[in-house]
Design a protein around this motif. Sequence first.
Motif, mmCIF file in Angstrom:
data_model
loop_
_atom_site.group_PDB
_atom_site.id
_atom_site.type_symbol
_atom_site.label_atom_id
_atom_site.label_comp_id
_atom_site.label_asym_id
_atom_site.label_seq_id
_atom_site.Cartn_x
_atom_site.Cartn_y
_atom_site.Cartn_z
ATOM 1 N N MET A 49 0.996 -0.882 0.395
ATOM 2 C CA MET A 49 0.084 0.423 -0.281
ATOM 3 C C MET A 49 0.917 1.131 -0.118
ATOM 4 S SD MET A 49 -2.828 -0.575 2.561
ATOM 5 C CE MET A 49 -2.094 -1.353 4.073
ATOM 6 N N GLU A 55 -1.607 5.371 6.794
ATOM 7 C CA GLU A 55 -0.650 4.186 7.571
ATOM 8 C C GLU A 55 0.407 5.469 8.714
ATOM 9 O OE1 GLU A 55 0.472 1.620 8.059
ATOM 10 O OE2 GLU A 55 -1.028 0.553 6.836
ATOM 11 N N TYR A 254 -6.212 -5.084 6.532
ATOM 12 C CA TYR A 254 -6.849 -4.482 4.710
ATOM 13 C C TYR A 254 -6.900 -5.622 4.184
ATOM 14 C CZ TYR A 254 -1.887 -4.664 5.997
ATOM 15 O OH TYR A 254 -0.821 -4.949 5.919
ATOM 16 N N ALA A 267 -2.837 -7.070 8.502
ATOM 17 C CA ALA A 267 -1.790 -7.442 9.030
ATOM 18 C C ALA A 267 -2.474 -7.457 10.141
ATOM 19 C CB ALA A 267 -0.882 -7.091 8.358
ATOM 20 N N ARG A 310 8.460 -5.879 10.528
ATOM 21 C CA ARG A 310 8.937 -4.550 9.973
ATOM 22 C C ARG A 310 9.998 -3.781 10.802
ATOM 23 N NH1 ARG A 310 3.470 -5.532 11.450
ATOM 24 N NH2 ARG A 310 1.969 -5.640 10.156
ATOM 25 N N ARG A 338 6.406 0.575 8.648
ATOM 26 C CA ARG A 338 4.890 0.729 7.850
ATOM 27 C C ARG A 338 5.140 0.793 6.655
ATOM 28 N NH1 ARG A 338 0.475 -2.124 11.079
ATOM 29 N NH2 ARG A 338 -0.731 -1.191 9.310
HETATM 30 N N1 GLY Z 1 1.792 -1.415 5.562
HETATM 31 C C1 GLY Z 1 1.233 -2.128 5.876
HETATM 32 C C2 GLY Z 1 1.761 -3.399 7.357
HETATM 33 O O1 GLY Z 1 2.775 -2.419 7.518
HETATM 34 O O2 GLY Z 1 1.161 -3.654 7.478
#
Ligand code: GLY
Length: 378
Positions: A49, A55, A254, A267, A310, A338
């Motif tokens: 995305m 975000e 999402y 997620a 992440r 993210r």
């Molecule tokens: N940018 C979406 C996530 O980190 O889940």
Amino acid sequence: MRKSFDIAIIGGGVIGLALACALRREKARVAVIDAAADIPPATDAAAGMLAPSFEVRDGNMADTLYAFGAQNLEMWPAFAASVEEEAGASIDFRDDGTLGVAFDDVQAGALQASIPPLAALGARAEMISGDEARRLEPALSPSVAAALLAPDDAQVDPRKLLAALRRIVAETAGPIIAARLEKAEKQNRAYGLVLSNGERLAADTLVLASGAAATAGLIEDIEPPPVAPAKGEALALAMPYGLIRRVVRAPGAYLCPKADGRLVIGATEYRGRDDLTVDDAAIAGLRRGAAAAAPATAELPEGERWAGLRPATPDAAPILGRVPRGPENVFFALGHHRNGVLLAPATAQALAREITGGAPVTDLKPFAPDRFDGGGHG
Ligand code: GLY
């Protein structure tokens, strides 16, 4: 004889590879050290995305990060076109917006409340009714009461992006070496690098673009950046063509439709977890969240599930730029949390200039590595 490079980039995710591409334009000899076999890049797990509206909302860096996100979003169409042209392959870039759905007044109020700060930053966003949302996305549940449409958001397929960037880097920028960096030491002017595959390299400049991987002790006399893993789980359903057309964000999940027929659902987020196990209950929760928004997804077969890490920082913003203390010519390009895919084009362009001493294109000071000195962020 060990091979010599101007710049060694530690990390073969979207940030490291995009930076290698940008440095190529500055005519630097680059090597990318890619430890994907040990720790897959966050890019590989990302949904793709390109959505600063959704975000980037919280924390004391939100405005700065939003502005950087918006700058990147503007760069994305040209970035995607040049990647596709050079790689000769689609990366599934689409700029058809994000729809954030609400089931009740409280959720709609929260979406509505995000509009003024977005508008103040120049972003288009509007509330629409449940019926208007269903006209855009007929698979949405009758229970969807209202939605926030962010028409400028976009998305890309991160795996296609990664493959395309890898091809471009390998063919035109420099080698991608499948190994872990074990140690880098300053030896006269250059760094000597010892890799897990036994190779030894020399490089004048080092860039740590290693995402959530542990970096303590890797580069002699460099304090590791405050990056910690934030594990996320996701899955992909096999979707009939056109069931969901654009990114849909619901309270529990999402939904990101991809051109190859996958509907990526994400997620979870667990700060401090660095394992890649995938929990059945977490996947079931994501499926429930998706089905509440679009009931037909409950019947779709699962194609794949995965976990990724992440790279999170104390203020949710990336750490970009020259490391202020310790041996010279070390740069950080990590902590995109993210938003690594979104923030890749400007990160790469701005850091390439900083590393090669070109005229700055973006003020990276807000993201400087020394902003955490003395604490106070979070
Ligand atoms: N940018 C979406 C996530 O980190 O889940």
